[in-house]
Scaffold this motif. Structure first.
Motif, short mmCIF file in Angstrom:
data_model
loop_
_atom_site.label_atom_id
_atom_site.label_comp_id
_atom_site.label_asym_id
_atom_site.label_seq_id
_atom_site.Cartn_x
_atom_site.Cartn_y
_atom_site.Cartn_z
N ARG A 107 31.90 -55.73 67.80
CA ARG A 107 31.81 -54.62 66.84
C ARG A 107 31.03 -53.50 67.50
NH1 ARG A 107 33.31 -53.85 61.57
NH2 ARG A 107 31.17 -53.75 60.77
N ARG A 108 31.54 -52.27 67.33
CA ARG A 108 30.78 -51.07 67.71
C ARG A 108 30.56 -50.31 66.41
NH1 ARG A 108 30.11 -48.29 72.68
NH2 ARG A 108 29.62 -46.06 72.43
N VAL A 109 29.32 -50.33 65.94
CA VAL A 109 29.05 -49.88 64.57
C VAL A 109 27.94 -48.84 64.55
CG1 VAL A 109 29.81 -52.06 63.54
CG2 VAL A 109 27.43 -51.81 64.24
N VAL A 158 23.29 -47.99 71.31
CA VAL A 158 24.13 -46.95 71.90
C VAL A 158 23.52 -45.60 71.53
CG1 VAL A 158 26.42 -45.88 71.95
CG2 VAL A 158 26.20 -48.37 71.76
N TYR A 159 23.27 -44.75 72.53
CA TYR A 159 22.66 -43.44 72.30
C TYR A 159 23.67 -42.33 72.66
CZ TYR A 159 18.22 -45.93 71.98
OH TYR A 159 17.22 -46.78 71.60
N PHE A 160 23.58 -41.25 71.92
CA PHE A 160 24.44 -40.10 72.19
C PHE A 160 24.03 -39.44 73.51
CE2 PHE A 160 24.96 -40.14 67.46
CZ PHE A 160 26.33 -40.27 67.45
N GLU A 161 25.04 -39.08 74.28
CA GLU A 161 24.83 -38.32 75.51
C GLU A 161 25.36 -36.90 75.33
OE1 GLU A 161 26.67 -40.48 78.64
OE2 GLU A 161 25.40 -42.27 78.40
N ALA A 192 21.90 -35.06 71.53
CA ALA A 192 21.83 -35.98 72.67
C ALA A 192 20.50 -36.75 72.61
CB ALA A 192 21.93 -35.20 73.98
N GLY A 193 20.60 -38.03 72.81
CA GLY A 193 19.41 -38.89 72.75
C GLY A 193 19.24 -39.60 71.43
N ASP A 194 19.97 -39.16 70.38
CA ASP A 194 19.88 -39.86 69.08
C ASP A 194 20.53 -41.23 69.18
OD1 ASP A 194 18.67 -37.66 68.06
OD2 ASP A 194 20.43 -36.91 66.96
N LEU A 195 20.04 -42.11 68.33
CA LEU A 195 20.63 -43.45 68.25
C LEU A 195 21.97 -43.37 67.53
CD1 LEU A 195 20.32 -46.55 68.73
CD2 LEU A 195 19.25 -46.66 66.46
N ALA A 196 23.03 -43.68 68.24
CA ALA A 196 24.37 -43.59 67.65
C ALA A 196 24.73 -44.84 66.85
CB ALA A 196 25.41 -43.36 68.75
N GLY A 197 24.28 -45.97 67.30
CA GLY A 197 24.62 -47.24 66.67
C GLY A 197 24.37 -48.36 67.66
N MET A 198 25.28 -49.30 67.70
CA MET A 198 25.09 -50.40 68.64
C MET A 198 26.42 -51.07 68.94
SD MET A 198 23.59 -53.62 66.48
CE MET A 198 24.57 -54.38 65.18
#
Length: 333
Positions: A107-109, A158-161, A192-198
């Motif tokens: 899962r990518r959530v 997963v972090y935003f780039e 950029a750098g925010d936590l996107a999920g996992m």
């Protein structure tokens, strides 16, 4: 005196031996269970790491190779979701092509994803919160029950780039195909750098756990079957080599001490097990010998006086003089 509940030596020995076998069996099965579960843990972790490795390789290929290649063949304002979105491609490959979910769960959530299919459930929100509260945390792993099945889980944040801002920054800059497909509300406004999920991988271990239980049952049955065979052999040898000889020795005591004065020795043979009975009997026999020796020593020490007194009495009787009143002491007893 021995306790009346004392059993025979054979019963005591066999009871102790049975306890030893049970203890050894318990330690053996406990150690085997720990070993097999550790092997299960290592295997599940290795499989989860392998899935993550494949996911990372696919995502890197999309970012570094496929996306730039496609970008060179389409207008700048267009966006080919099926080839340029790492989330879409990995979900297509690792989720939809794994429809049975019997080998792994991927899962990518996110807390607020663009695609509703990527919405985090309760367990996933708990894990994402853990990553959010600890920025240095890179993985979370352990065992969780998912849909009634025990899984070994492995999750990573997963972090935003900077490249992600084209699709997740300002909706005004987003590709038209995304707005038409998902709208302009969800999945935007990030930096950029925010936590996107996992990324989340779960390896079902219920079958492996069942195999561990079956192995424990098989080894336990084999061990206790072998222990029962050894137990029977020990019973035979112990009965012939120990118990039979002890009973013969007890029989010798019964044959040679039949007088009423020896009753205290024979009574000891009915107390406790065979060894304890013989110890009690030997103790009574030693006391009996000590008493007899004291009497003999006393008789020997007074023998001369007794002979002289008897001689004087006989002389007086022979001369017709009444002998002195008194009692002639004989041997003690």
């Amino acid at each position: 005196m021995s306790h009346p509940l004392h059993g025979k030596i054979q019963h005591k020995f066999l009871l102790g031996l049975a306890c030893i076998f049970l203890l050894l069996g318990g330690v053996f099965l406990f150690s085997l269970n720990l070993h097999l579960r550790e092997m299960l843990h290592i295997e599940a972790e290795a499989k989860a790491e392998l899935v993550f490795s494949h996911v990372s390789s696919l995502q890197q290929y999309v970012r570094d190779t496929l996306r730039p290649s496609v970008r060179g063949h389409i207008p700048d304002e267009d966006f080919l979701l099926e080839a340029m979105s790492t989330s879409f491609v990995t979900r297509k490959v690792f989720v939809e092509l794994n429809g049975q979910r019997d080998q792994y769960l991927y899962r990518r959530v996110s807390m607020s994803p663009r695609n509703p299919a990527s919405q985090a459930n309760d367990l996933e929100r708990e894990l994402i919160t853990g990553f959010r509260n600890d920025g240095d945390l890179r993985t979370l792993r352990g065992y969780r029950v998912i849909d009634g099945v025990e899984h070994y889980i492995l999750a990573r944040p997963v972090y935003f780039e900077a490249d992600c801002m084209y699709c997740h920054g300002d909706p005004a800059d987003a590709p038209r195909v995304l707005l038409e497909r998902y709208g302009a509300v969800r999945g935007f406004g990030h930096q950029a750098g925010d936590l996107a999920g996992m990324d989340f991988v779960g390896m079902p271990v219920d079958r492996s756990v069942q195999q561990v239980r079956e192995a424990i049952t098989l080894f336990g049955s084999s061990f206790y079957a072998a222990a029962a065979g050894v137990f029977l052999l020990i019973i035979i040898f112990f009965n012939r080599l120990v118990v039979a000889n002890l009973r013969r020795l007890t029989g010798i005591f019964r044959q040679n001490f039949q007088s009423p004065g020896d009753r205290s020795i024979l009574n000891r043979l009915d107390e406790g097990d065979e060894i304890n009975s013989l110890m009690e009997a030997f103790g009574a026999f030693a006391a009996h010998l000590r008493e007899a020796r004291v009497k003999l020593e006393d008789y020997a020490a007074n023998l001369e006086d007794k002979v002289r007194e008897r001689t004087e009495d006989l002389s007086l009787e022979a001369s017709g003089t009444p002998h002195r009143r008194g009692t002639v002491r004989g041997p003690a007893g």
